[in-house]
Design a protein around this motif. Structure first.
Motif, PDB file in Angstrom:
ATOM      1  N   ARG A 660      84.463  33.816  47.357  1.00 46.46           N
ATOM      2  CA  ARG A 660      85.205  33.552  48.283  1.00 46.46           C
ATOM      3  C   ARG A 660      84.985  35.001  49.534  1.00 46.46           C
ATOM      4  N   ASP A 664      87.410  33.820  55.535  1.00 44.82           N
ATOM      5  CA  ASP A 664      87.345  32.406  55.287  1.00 44.82           C
ATOM      6  C   ASP A 664      87.314  31.412  56.726  1.00 44.82           C
ATOM      7  N   TYR A 669      81.093  32.707  56.086  1.00 42.57           N
ATOM      8  CA  TYR A 669      79.998  32.094  54.807  1.00 42.57           C
ATOM      9  C   TYR A 669      78.713  31.993  55.392  1.00 42.57           C
ATOM     10  N   ARG A 689      82.384  26.530  49.525  1.00 40.15           N
ATOM     11  CA  ARG A 689      83.652  26.798  50.530  1.00 40.15           C
ATOM     12  C   ARG A 689      83.312  26.372  51.864  1.00 40.15           C
TER      13      ARG A 689
END
Length: 891
Positions: A660, A664, A669, A689
């Motif tokens: 993670r 976020d 990512y 995610r």
């Protein structure tokens, strides 16, 4: 392979360095590149084992063992200044069979030493300010008999238009272009042998302020950045058959006077008063008794350099598609395409008639949308002298277009036109660096094809000598971050090797001369106080040369830029300190994240310091790779160790053990996945995610300048190919295709530069031609169509199409350094068909989507058919995933 007695392959397209026109070049030992031509059957499987070079002076290299045919070291003695040679090449295949000799290709050096210039810089005696007439310069001279050859070398402080004996010299515009003038001033060489005549001759030039001393930057900008006086610097060398040479140069013997161009500005436009024209002013015999003397000024000749790439030229004419009347009664012209250039008119009217051309990219409430231009007039004016309709000797009307400005526009407002304006009265002239088109894409999806076409037009408009951020408002600057993210796409669509090599020389010059050896945010630097270390923008010094190396295979470029790479990484290391986290200052970060408010474009979801540290790790890794390639093993080890340590620091600060990432957000990512900042276990969770975020976002794009080039690849790497397609093909705002549904013909600066109701975004910074977000086109080429380099310069090629979405076919072609490579696929009734074209002297590894083992093939055409059914589209939403509101209708 060809059979004995059949047609032989032959050498084609011999090139010197990256020059399409190897005339007056600045390299004494230019590297050579060639391709192998012939029919497909003749060159199938062809691979070089040796080559030979010979020159017009009788020298030959003899057979040289080697399979490389791109950027091969110059094997002969260096060229001297002014020297011209013709070169021929032949090659042998692996079976020992030779091609014939290529046709002779000529190359000619320019002046390779500053001591060979005798010209002086001439300017006006009076200081010219903003809005003053553009000065004309002229000189007559006498030419003798038996001219063997004549070369005219010219540059200016400003932008010039050059005339010889009443005709324009050359076809470039806005010459000599825009460089970091304190460090580099380009000159161009022209062959004028056939333009001179025995007896009286005349040279003339107009020199406008251009970038050199014109206004640049927003909030009013600055003037006189590189000097407060324009000037002309010219040297004509006439060689006679008896071996003697005559030199005509700029010096105190020239004279000057105001021209009919009453004002010329990059931002504000041009004013031409035909009543003040002086017919014959650049031809011999003109009475210049009213002209005044020139002022001779100093010029540092060590700054003079020959061009690396092509000049700016007129590249296309675009006719109007519609003439409109606005609600206020104004006459508007729609050219159907947002473009960069100027308008050519066929004027008419009584003497004193003033025709006014105003430019804008969009209409707002039916009127010309000029608010996004900020402090720019973008206005050209032509004042008639009453003779326009009879001036053309062929019987038609005279034409006029401005010479010293350019505009970004689709629409124009025409004021003062006598009578009714007709479509035939005007034409748009497209202007940009005259690069060779090398990449194409099309598919079964019309909106996707229009998106790709928008990317192409955005690049054309913004590669105007330097890669700029926008072509229309009070900016038009060489923003480094924009080019950094777009470099892979740019180098596929066009051969921008010379254009960007030149610009990167300026980047290095400005960086290495700056405090802290930090690259400015814009290059050339308009002295706006933006010399600050900032991630993604500063990383242009590492990531752009690396991208160009992957596409063009130019190792010398990496060696030349290496000092700037190490200086940048060392500077960031200093700023990051012992903990290796770059958190000491505000960052531009994921600029123009779609969630950012209109008045705060840097307020992205992804932490700017996370973005900065990720780029620190990536630049250190690239610098280590470059060090290894150019023979610096100790540096390679040092920067490789630094990259490992920054990666560990990034993970410790921003990544949980199960993958993670703290911000976020899509960009966070994408950076972690594409910059290889995560271990295997973290990668799997981070990929999942990222997929969840895309689902939860309703398949809307959630990235700005930094994340957009990465997010589709990150999804692909995570096995979420269909989700990447779903993100690509969304049409509601914000998305890649939303601007297309709104009629966009170029890529926008903001995802919502135009709001769904047709109004312009209220943000002060809104452009409708901004290539950065068009970086997704690289994913179209490599993943959708499936054509990518597997080795620098496409010496080895990866063919790996990933069918998905609503597409039933896709095709891409690219002119690699070795010839054309193409991939085209169709998907019908569960059958996938693939056609691959591999150029000679390369190999390709072909991956089929059914998961079968890859196949390595040589040059030629190869076809495949396999059963294949893509995963479900739209992709299923993961079980248990909760949307923050009603789920998107497509789900």
């Amino acid at each position: 392979m060809h059979f004995p007695g059949g047609p032989l392959p032959h050498i084609t397209a011999l090139r010197f360095e990256h020059h399409r026109e190897p005339f007056g070049i600045g390299e004494a030992a230019p590297r050579l590149s060639w391709r192998i031509g012939g029919g497909d059957a003749d060159t199938a499987g062809w691979y070089q084992s040796a080559y030979e070079v010979r020159t017009s002076d009788g020298w030959t290299s003899g057979r040289i063992e080697g399979d490389e045919s791109s950027l091969v070291p110059w094997p002969a003695s260096p060229l001297a200044s002014r020297e011209r040679r013709t070169v021929q090449v032949r090659a042998w295949d692996r079976e020992g069979r030779a091609t014939g000799w290529s046709v002779p290709y000529g190359v000619e050096a320019g002046l390779l030493s500053p001591e060979e210039w005798t010209a002086e810089l001439i300017t006006t005696v009076e200081h010219l300010g903003e809005g003053d007439p553009v000065p004309a310069f002229r000189r007559e001279f006498t030419v003798g008999k038996d001219i063997a050859r004549a070369r005219l070398r010219v540059t200016a402080h400003g932008v010039y238009e050059l005339w010889l004996n009443g005709s324009v010299v050359g076809d470039e515009v806005l010459a000599p272009g825009w460089t970091s003038y304190h460090h580099r001033l380009r000159y161009r060489t022209h062959d004028v042998t056939d333009s001179l005549t025995e007896g009286p001759n005349a040279l003339g030039a107009l020199v406008a302020e251009g970038w050199f001393r014109g206004r640049l930057g927003f909030d009013g900008g600055k003037r006189d950045i590189w000097g407060d006086r324009g000037g002309l610097f010219l040297q004509l060398e006439i060689g006679y058959a008896d071996g003697t040479t005559q030199i005509v140069r700029t010096d105190g013997q020239w004279c000057t006077a105001p021209s009919a161009v009453r004002g010329a500005s990059i931002y504000d436009g041009e004013v031409f008063d035909a009543r003040l024209s002086r017919p014959g002013w650049s031809a011999p015999g003109f009475d210049d008794s009213g002209w005044g003397p020139v002022r001779v000024a100093a010029l540092d000749r060590t700054r003079l350099v020959a061009p690396d790439g092509p000049p700016v030229r007129r590249t296309q004419l675009v006719e109007p598609v519609e003439i409109l009347t606005s609600p206020s009664g104004r006459t508007l012209v729609d050219f159907g395409q947002n473009l960069v250039g100027r308008i050519r008119i066929r004027p008419k009217g009584p003497a004193g008639t003033e025709i006014v051309l105003r430019h804008a990219e969009v209409l707002e409430n039916g009127e010309l949308g000029v608010r996004p231009l900020r402090l720019v007039k973008a206005e050209d004016r032509y004042i008639c002298d009453g003779s326009e309709e009879r001036r053309d000797p062929a019987g038609g009307r005279a034409e006029w277009e401005p010479s010293f400005t350019f505009h970004g526009f689709r629409y124009a407002e025409i004021g003062g036109w006598p009578g009714t304006l007709e479509k035939g009265d005007l034409t748009a002239v497209v202007v940009h660096s005259d690069m060779e088109r090398t990449g194409w894409f099309d598919s079964s999806h019309p909106l996707l094809d229009r998106l790709h076409e928008n990317v192409v037009w955005g690049m054309r408009g913004n590669f105007l000598d330097v890669p700029t951020d926008c072509p229309q408002r009070d900016e038009r600057l060489g923003w480094t971050g924009d080019l950094q993210v777009f470099a892979p796409t740019a180098s596929y669509l066009y051969d921008c090797s010379g254009t960007l090599a030149s610009w990167l020389r300026d980047v290095s010059a400005e960086q290495l001369a700056s405090p802290g050896r930090t690259p400015p945010l814009t290059v050339p630097d308009p002295a706006m106080g933006w010399n600050m270390a900032n991630a993604a923008w500063g990383d242009v010094v590492t990531l752009a040369p690396w991208a160009l190396y992957q596409r063009f295979g130019d190792l010398e470029l990496l060696a030349r830029q290496y000092e700037g790479m190490t200086a940048w990484v060392d500077r960031v290391h200093e700023l990051a300190g012992d903990d290796l986290l770059w958190t000491d200052r505000w960052q531009l970060g994921d600029w123009l994240d779609p969630s950012a408010p209109p008045d705060r474009p840097g307020d992205a979801k992804t932490d700017g310091h996370l973005v900065a540290t990720a780029h620190f790790a990536r630049s250190a890794r690239v610098t280590a790779l470059v060090a290894g390639l150019i023979g610096r093993p100790e540096d390679a080890e040092r920067y490789g160790k630094l990259a490992d340590e920054v990666r560990a620091a990034f993970a410790a600060e921003y990544v949980s053990p199960n993958g993670r990432i703290s911000s976020d957000a899509q960009t966070a990512y994408a950076l972690g996945l594409r910059f290889e900042l995560l271990d295997d276990a973290q990668r799997a969770r981070a990929g999942s995610r990222l997929a969840e975020l895309v689902h939860m976002g309703g398949y809307h794009i959630g990235t700005g300048f930094v994340g957009t080039p990465l997010v589709n690849d990150a999804l692909t790497d995570a096995g979420e190919v269909q989700l990447a397609y779903r993100l690509l093909l969304e049409t509601t705002c914000p998305s890649f295709l939303y601007p297309v549904t709104m009629g966009a013909t170029t890529v926008w600066e903001r995802w919502d530069s135009m709001l769904p109701d047709g109004s312009v975004n209220p943000g002060e910074m809104t452009s409708f031609n901004h290539y950065a977000l068009g970086a997704v086109a690289d994913w179209l080429h490599r993943v959708v169509a499936g054509l990518a380099p597997a080795a620098p310069g496409y010496r080895r090629i990866t063919v790996r199409p990933r069918p998905g979405g609503e597409l039933t076919r896709a095709r891409s072609a690219h002119e690699t350094p070795y010839g054309r490579a193409s991939v085209g696929w169709t998907l019908r009734d569960g059958m996938f068909a693939l056609r691959v074209e591999v150029p000679p002297n390369t190999t390709a590894e072909v991956f089929l989507p059914d998961g079968s083992a890859p196949v390595t093939v040589g040059s030629g055409t190869h076809e495949y058919r396999v059963p294949f059914t893509p995963a479900a589209y739209p992709p299923p939403v993961p079980a248990g995933l909760v949307f923050p509101g009603p789920p998107p209708a497509a789900v």
